[in-house]
Design a protein around this motif. Structure first.
Motif, PDB file in Angstrom:
ATOM      1  N   THR A  64      -3.736  -6.067  10.818  1.00  0.00           N
ATOM      2  CA  THR A  64      -3.882  -6.430   9.406  1.00  0.00           C
ATOM      3  C   THR A  64      -2.727  -5.928   8.544  1.00  0.00           C
ATOM      4  OG1 THR A  64      -5.311  -4.516   9.047  1.00  0.00           O
ATOM      5  CG2 THR A  64      -6.403  -6.609   9.487  1.00  0.00           C
ATOM      6  N   LEU A  65      -2.018  -4.924   8.997  1.00  0.00           N
ATOM      7  CA  LEU A  65      -0.797  -4.487   8.313  1.00  0.00           C
ATOM      8  C   LEU A  65       0.374  -5.213   8.965  1.00  0.00           C
ATOM      9  CD1 LEU A  65      -1.395  -0.643   7.983  1.00  0.00           C
ATOM     10  CD2 LEU A  65      -1.330  -2.304   6.123  1.00  0.00           C
ATOM     11  N   ASP A  66       1.350  -5.586   8.154  1.00  0.00           N
ATOM     12  CA  ASP A  66       2.471  -6.361   8.671  1.00  0.00           C
ATOM     13  C   ASP A  66       3.739  -5.548   8.882  1.00  0.00           C
ATOM     14  OD1 ASP A  66       1.306  -9.138   8.673  1.00  0.00           O
ATOM     15  OD2 ASP A  66       0.890  -8.516   6.619  1.00  0.00           O
ATOM     16  N   LEU A  67       3.824  -4.354   8.257  1.00  0.00           N
ATOM     17  CA  LEU A  67       5.024  -3.528   8.388  1.00  0.00           C
ATOM     18  C   LEU A  67       4.739  -2.142   7.837  1.00  0.00           C
ATOM     19  CD1 LEU A  67       8.240  -3.486   8.867  1.00  0.00           C
ATOM     20  CD2 LEU A  67       8.390  -3.891   6.422  1.00  0.00           C
ATOM     21  N   ILE A  68       5.358  -1.142   8.441  1.00  0.00           N
ATOM     22  CA  ILE A  68       5.382   0.195   7.849  1.00  0.00           C
ATOM     23  C   ILE A  68       6.844   0.487   7.502  1.00  0.00           C
ATOM     24  CG2 ILE A  68       5.442   1.324  10.121  1.00  0.00           C
ATOM     25  CD1 ILE A  68       3.987   3.728   8.739  1.00  0.00           C
ATOM     26  N   LEU A  69       7.060   0.864   6.258  1.00  0.00           N
ATOM     27  CA  LEU A  69       8.391   1.195   5.743  1.00  0.00           C
ATOM     28  C   LEU A  69       8.312   2.625   5.237  1.00  0.00           C
ATOM     29  CD1 LEU A  69      11.230   0.515   4.573  1.00  0.00           C
ATOM     30  CD2 LEU A  69      10.066  -0.413   2.584  1.00  0.00           C
ATOM     31  N   CYS A  70       9.087   3.518   5.855  1.00  0.00           N
ATOM     32  CA  CYS A  70       8.965   4.918   5.441  1.00  0.00           C
ATOM     33  C   CYS A  70      10.301   5.640   5.426  1.00  0.00           C
ATOM     34  CB  CYS A  70       7.971   5.652   6.336  1.00  0.00           C
ATOM     35  SG  CYS A  70       8.489   5.875   8.027  1.00  0.00           S
ATOM     36  N   ASP A  71      10.280   6.745   4.709  1.00  0.00           N
ATOM     37  CA  ASP A  71      11.416   7.650   4.640  1.00  0.00           C
ATOM     38  C   ASP A  71      11.448   8.444   5.947  1.00  0.00           C
ATOM     39  OD1 ASP A  71      13.545   9.116   3.619  1.00  0.00           O
ATOM     40  OD2 ASP A  71      12.273  10.487   2.492  1.00  0.00           O
ATOM     41  N   LEU A  72      12.604   8.897   6.347  1.00  0.00           N
ATOM     42  CA  LEU A  72      12.700   9.702   7.564  1.00  0.00           C
ATOM     43  C   LEU A  72      12.359  11.161   7.281  1.00  0.00           C
ATOM     44  CD1 LEU A  72      13.399   9.965  10.566  1.00  0.00           C
ATOM     45  CD2 LEU A  72      15.764  10.344   9.886  1.00  0.00           C
ATOM     46  N   ILE A  73      12.984  11.734   6.266  1.00  0.00           N
ATOM     47  CA  ILE A  73      12.810  13.158   5.993  1.00  0.00           C
ATOM     48  C   ILE A  73      11.680  13.360   4.977  1.00  0.00           C
ATOM     49  CG2 ILE A  73      13.954  15.290   5.243  1.00  0.00           C
ATOM     50  CD1 ILE A  73      15.226  13.955   7.743  1.00  0.00           C
ATOM     51  N   MET A  74      10.540  13.860   5.484  1.00  0.00           N
ATOM     52  CA  MET A  74       9.382  14.159   4.629  1.00  0.00           C
ATOM     53  C   MET A  74       8.798  15.492   5.082  1.00  0.00           C
ATOM     54  SD  MET A  74       7.419  10.484   4.231  1.00  0.00           S
ATOM     55  CE  MET A  74       7.228  10.167   5.975  1.00  0.00           C
ATOM     56  N   PRO A  75       8.144  16.213   4.168  1.00  0.00           N
ATOM     57  CA  PRO A  75       7.534  17.492   4.555  1.00  0.00           C
ATOM     58  C   PRO A  75       6.356  17.291   5.517  1.00  0.00           C
ATOM     59  CG  PRO A  75       7.107  16.990   2.241  1.00  0.00           C
ATOM     60  CD  PRO A  75       7.993  15.913   2.759  1.00  0.00           C
ATOM     61  N   VAL A  90       0.889  -1.153   0.000  1.00  0.00           N
ATOM     62  CA  VAL A  90       0.000   0.000   0.000  1.00  0.00           C
ATOM     63  C   VAL A  90       0.930   1.206   0.000  1.00  0.00           C
ATOM     64  CG1 VAL A  90      -1.811   1.236   1.222  1.00  0.00           C
ATOM     65  CG2 VAL A  90      -1.730  -1.266   1.320  1.00  0.00           C
ATOM     66  N   ALA A  91       0.923   1.964  -1.082  1.00  0.00           N
ATOM     67  CA  ALA A  91       1.844   3.095  -1.232  1.00  0.00           C
ATOM     68  C   ALA A  91       1.178   4.387  -0.774  1.00  0.00           C
ATOM     69  CB  ALA A  91       2.286   3.219  -2.683  1.00  0.00           C
ATOM     70  N   ALA A  92       1.941   5.199  -0.043  1.00  0.00           N
ATOM     71  CA  ALA A  92       1.466   6.511   0.399  1.00  0.00           C
ATOM     72  C   ALA A  92       2.554   7.530   0.095  1.00  0.00           C
ATOM     73  CB  ALA A  92       1.151   6.496   1.882  1.00  0.00           C
ATOM     74  N   HIS A  93       2.138   8.709  -0.400  1.00  0.00           N
ATOM     75  CA  HIS A  93       3.093   9.755  -0.812  1.00  0.00           C
ATOM     76  C   HIS A  93       3.410  10.753   0.291  1.00  0.00           C
ATOM     77  CE1 HIS A  93       1.379   8.192  -4.565  1.00  0.00           C
ATOM     78  NE2 HIS A  93       2.610   8.357  -5.017  1.00  0.00           N
ATOM     79  N   SER A  94       2.744  10.626   1.439  1.00  0.00           N
ATOM     80  CA  SER A  94       3.002  11.544   2.553  1.00  0.00           C
ATOM     81  C   SER A  94       2.619  10.860   3.857  1.00  0.00           C
ATOM     82  CB  SER A  94       2.171  12.821   2.395  1.00  0.00           C
ATOM     83  OG  SER A  94       0.790  12.530   2.564  1.00  0.00           O
ATOM     84  N   ALA A 109      -0.480   8.291   4.746  1.00  0.00           N
ATOM     85  CA  ALA A 109      -0.221   7.039   5.466  1.00  0.00           C
ATOM     86  C   ALA A 109      -1.125   6.912   6.696  1.00  0.00           C
ATOM     87  CB  ALA A 109       1.246   6.960   5.874  1.00  0.00           C
ATOM     88  N   LEU A 110      -1.315   8.015   7.420  1.00  0.00           N
ATOM     89  CA  LEU A 110      -2.200   7.983   8.588  1.00  0.00           C
ATOM     90  C   LEU A 110      -3.640   7.678   8.186  1.00  0.00           C
ATOM     91  CD1 LEU A 110      -0.788  10.944  10.706  1.00  0.00           C
ATOM     92  CD2 LEU A 110      -0.643   8.491  11.236  1.00  0.00           C
ATOM     93  N   ALA A 111      -4.064   8.197   7.034  1.00  0.00           N
ATOM     94  CA  ALA A 111      -5.405   7.894   6.523  1.00  0.00           C
ATOM     95  C   ALA A 111      -5.525   6.399   6.204  1.00  0.00           C
ATOM     96  CB  ALA A 111      -5.706   8.743   5.290  1.00  0.00           C
ATOM     97  N   VAL A 112      -4.479   5.831   5.634  1.00  0.00           N
ATOM     98  CA  VAL A 112      -4.464   4.394   5.338  1.00  0.00           C
ATOM     99  C   VAL A 112      -4.527   3.599   6.644  1.00  0.00           C
ATOM    100  CG1 VAL A 112      -3.024   2.494   4.464  1.00  0.00           C
ATOM    101  CG2 VAL A 112      -3.254   4.595   3.135  1.00  0.00           C
TER     102      VAL A 112
END
Length: 149
Positions: free
Chosen positions: A51-62, A32-36, A40-43
């Motif tokens: 039901t989600l198995d992992l969150i993988l995210c970038d550290l530096i985001m606006p 499940v891809a999220a651009h911000s 991601a919080l909405a997802v």
């Protein structure tokens, strides 16, 4: 056939997000891809805890960095494993809420996939055969002791 594990992948860079999504999907994960962080919080709000198995995210985001996103994600989904990836190696101190931190470019895609596999397996918990074998710990303990002598 095992059900696919679902990974919420978050990055504000469209190219990185699509490459990461492709990498994970070709390894059998549902992404499940999220651009911000807000997306991601909405997802996260739409999915039931567990039901989600992992969150993988970038550290530096606006607006909200990955560390804050992971903190909020773990409030909504206790026990959700998290991996933060960052292009700035010194950002490790800011990734305090993640289970794993990987610097972009300093780790190979294979290393990332292996770390993800371990995190997802840890979330699933031990296999029943492992639990059953620990009930025989007196026998295993004496065997271990005998080989150590």
């Amino acid at each position: 056939m095992r059900p696919k594990k679902t990974i919420l992948c978050v990055d504000d860079n469209e190219q990185i997000l699509s490459v990461r999504t492709f990498l994970l999907e070709t390894r059998g994960y549902r992404v499940v891809a999220a651009h911000s962080a807000q997306e991601a919080l909405a997802v996260l709000d739409q999915y039931l805890p567990g039901t989600l198995d992992l969150i993988l995210c970038d550290l530096i985001m606006p607006q909200m960095d990955g560390n804050e996103l992971v903190r909020r994600a773990k409030q909504l989904h206790p026990g959700l494993p998290a991996m933060i990836v960052s292009g700035t190696v010194n950002a490790f101190d800011r990734a305090v809420h993640a289970d794993v931190f990987l610097p972009k470019g300093a780790s190979s895609p294979a290393e990332m996939i292996e770390r993800i596999r371990v995190l997802v397996a840890r979330k699933r918990g031990p296999k029943k055969t492992v639990v059953a074998s620990t009930s025989q710990s007196p026998q295993l303990g004496s065997f271990t002791h005998a080989t150590a002598s």
